[in-house]
Design a protein around this motif. Structure first.
Motif, PDB file in Angstrom:
ATOM      1  N   LEU A 129       0.827  -1.199   0.000  1.00  0.00           N
ATOM      2  CA  LEU A 129       0.000   0.000   0.000  1.00  0.00           C
ATOM      3  C   LEU A 129       0.865   1.254   0.000  1.00  0.00           C
ATOM      4  O   LEU A 129       0.675   2.156  -0.826  1.00  0.00           O
ATOM      5  CB  LEU A 129      -0.926   0.007   1.222  1.00  0.00           C
ATOM      6  CG  LEU A 129      -1.653   1.318   1.513  1.00  0.00           C
ATOM      7  CD1 LEU A 129      -2.641   1.631   0.397  1.00  0.00           C
ATOM      8  CD2 LEU A 129      -2.347   1.251   2.852  1.00  0.00           C
ATOM      9  N   LEU A 130       1.813   1.322   0.911  1.00  0.00           N
ATOM     10  CA  LEU A 130       2.667   2.505   1.018  1.00  0.00           C
ATOM     11  C   LEU A 130       3.491   2.713  -0.252  1.00  0.00           C
ATOM     12  O   LEU A 130       3.638   3.840  -0.734  1.00  0.00           O
ATOM     13  CB  LEU A 130       3.579   2.403   2.236  1.00  0.00           C
ATOM     14  CG  LEU A 130       4.458   3.614   2.500  1.00  0.00           C
ATOM     15  CD1 LEU A 130       3.629   4.879   2.655  1.00  0.00           C
ATOM     16  CD2 LEU A 130       5.304   3.382   3.739  1.00  0.00           C
ATOM     17  N   THR A 131       4.002   1.640  -0.809  1.00  0.00           N
ATOM     18  CA  THR A 131       4.780   1.736  -2.044  1.00  0.00           C
ATOM     19  C   THR A 131       3.922   2.304  -3.171  1.00  0.00           C
ATOM     20  O   THR A 131       4.356   3.188  -3.914  1.00  0.00           O
ATOM     21  CB  THR A 131       5.350   0.355  -2.434  1.00  0.00           C
ATOM     22  OG1 THR A 131       6.190  -0.109  -1.377  1.00  0.00           O
ATOM     23  CG2 THR A 131       6.137   0.432  -3.732  1.00  0.00           C
ATOM     24  N   GLY A 132       2.697   1.814  -3.286  1.00  0.00           N
ATOM     25  CA  GLY A 132       1.783   2.316  -4.324  1.00  0.00           C
ATOM     26  C   GLY A 132       1.472   3.793  -4.155  1.00  0.00           C
ATOM     27  O   GLY A 132       1.497   4.565  -5.122  1.00  0.00           O
ATOM     28  N   VAL A 133       1.221   4.200  -2.927  1.00  0.00           N
ATOM     29  CA  VAL A 133       0.930   5.607  -2.660  1.00  0.00           C
ATOM     30  C   VAL A 133       2.139   6.471  -2.966  1.00  0.00           C
ATOM     31  O   VAL A 133       2.038   7.516  -3.619  1.00  0.00           O
ATOM     32  CB  VAL A 133       0.480   5.796  -1.188  1.00  0.00           C
ATOM     33  CG1 VAL A 133       0.427   7.262  -0.820  1.00  0.00           C
ATOM     34  CG2 VAL A 133      -0.870   5.132  -0.952  1.00  0.00           C
ATOM     35  N   ALA A 134       3.317   6.044  -2.534  1.00  0.00           N
ATOM     36  CA  ALA A 134       4.542   6.820  -2.764  1.00  0.00           C
ATOM     37  C   ALA A 134       4.838   6.937  -4.264  1.00  0.00           C
ATOM     38  O   ALA A 134       5.216   8.009  -4.763  1.00  0.00           O
ATOM     39  CB  ALA A 134       5.723   6.176  -2.044  1.00  0.00           C
ATOM     40  N   ARG A 135       4.637   5.854  -5.000  1.00  0.00           N
ATOM     41  CA  ARG A 135       4.886   5.901  -6.452  1.00  0.00           C
ATOM     42  C   ARG A 135       3.948   6.884  -7.141  1.00  0.00           C
ATOM     43  O   ARG A 135       4.356   7.618  -8.024  1.00  0.00           O
ATOM     44  CB  ARG A 135       4.749   4.512  -7.059  1.00  0.00           C
ATOM     45  CG  ARG A 135       5.949   3.643  -6.773  1.00  0.00           C
ATOM     46  CD  ARG A 135       5.937   2.370  -7.569  1.00  0.00           C
ATOM     47  NE  ARG A 135       7.156   1.632  -7.292  1.00  0.00           N
ATOM     48  CZ  ARG A 135       7.196   0.356  -7.030  1.00  0.00           C
ATOM     49  NH1 ARG A 135       6.085  -0.366  -7.002  1.00  0.00           N
ATOM     50  NH2 ARG A 135       8.333  -0.236  -6.779  1.00  0.00           N
ATOM     51  N   ARG A 136       2.673   6.868  -6.746  1.00  0.00           N
ATOM     52  CA  ARG A 136       1.706   7.809  -7.334  1.00  0.00           C
ATOM     53  C   ARG A 136       2.106   9.253  -7.034  1.00  0.00           C
ATOM     54  O   ARG A 136       1.931  10.133  -7.871  1.00  0.00           O
ATOM     55  CB  ARG A 136       0.297   7.535  -6.832  1.00  0.00           C
ATOM     56  CG  ARG A 136      -0.372   6.369  -7.539  1.00  0.00           C
ATOM     57  CD  ARG A 136      -1.868   6.322  -7.298  1.00  0.00           C
ATOM     58  NE  ARG A 136      -2.231   6.253  -5.906  1.00  0.00           N
ATOM     59  CZ  ARG A 136      -2.347   5.135  -5.188  1.00  0.00           C
ATOM     60  NH1 ARG A 136      -2.119   3.973  -5.744  1.00  0.00           N
ATOM     61  NH2 ARG A 136      -2.707   5.179  -3.922  1.00  0.00           N
TER      62      ARG A 136
END
Length: 139
Positions: A129-136
């Motif tokens: 989840l955190l990785t996805g948010v950071a990438r966005r």
């Protein structure tokens, strides 16, 4: 205490989150000690010029994270054993020692981990989840 809290109402960070983060910092750095009484929701809202519901939400989030205890007719006080004094807070302290992570970033990560765990997410799902948010955010 309200003199030590300054909110930036033009910030994209919601006021309740700014308030929650500031009180967390005041507890973590020892400015607010266990048993210290926080202002009433109405008094703090009036002092800061924000809605009562905003302060109430920040206090609820602080209580959920273990920083404060609220009791009807007795008000809100700093928990006798705030999160930093508990054994489960050790990973954040170790992270700070291993790398010069800003305290507010470590605190946010610890809050995310606690909330995700409480919601039933595994550590791997939380990282995903955190990785996805950071990438966005970096797109």
């Amino acid at each position: 205490m309200s003199a030590e809290i300054v909110l930036d109402l033009s910030s994209p960070v919601p006021p309740f989150e700014q308030l929650r983060a500031r009180i967390t910092t005041l507890v973590d750095d020892g400015t607010l000690t266990p048993g210290s009484r926080l202002p009433s929701v109405r008094a703090l809202a009036a002092d800061l010029g924000i809605a009562v519901g905003t302060v109430a939400r920040a206090y609820r989030e602080l209580e959920a994270a273990g920083y404060v205890v609220s009791r009807r007719r007795h008000g809100t006080t700093v928990a006798e054993a705030p999160p930093w004094s508990r054994p489960e807070s050790t990973p954040g302290k170790q992270l700070r020692a291993e790398r010069d992570w800003p305290d507010d970033v470590v605190q946010a990560a610890e809050d995310l981990a606690r909330r995700a765990t409480a919601a039933g997410f595994s550590p791997e799902e939380t990282v995903e989840l955190l990785t996805g948010v950071a990438r966005r955010m970096h797109e």
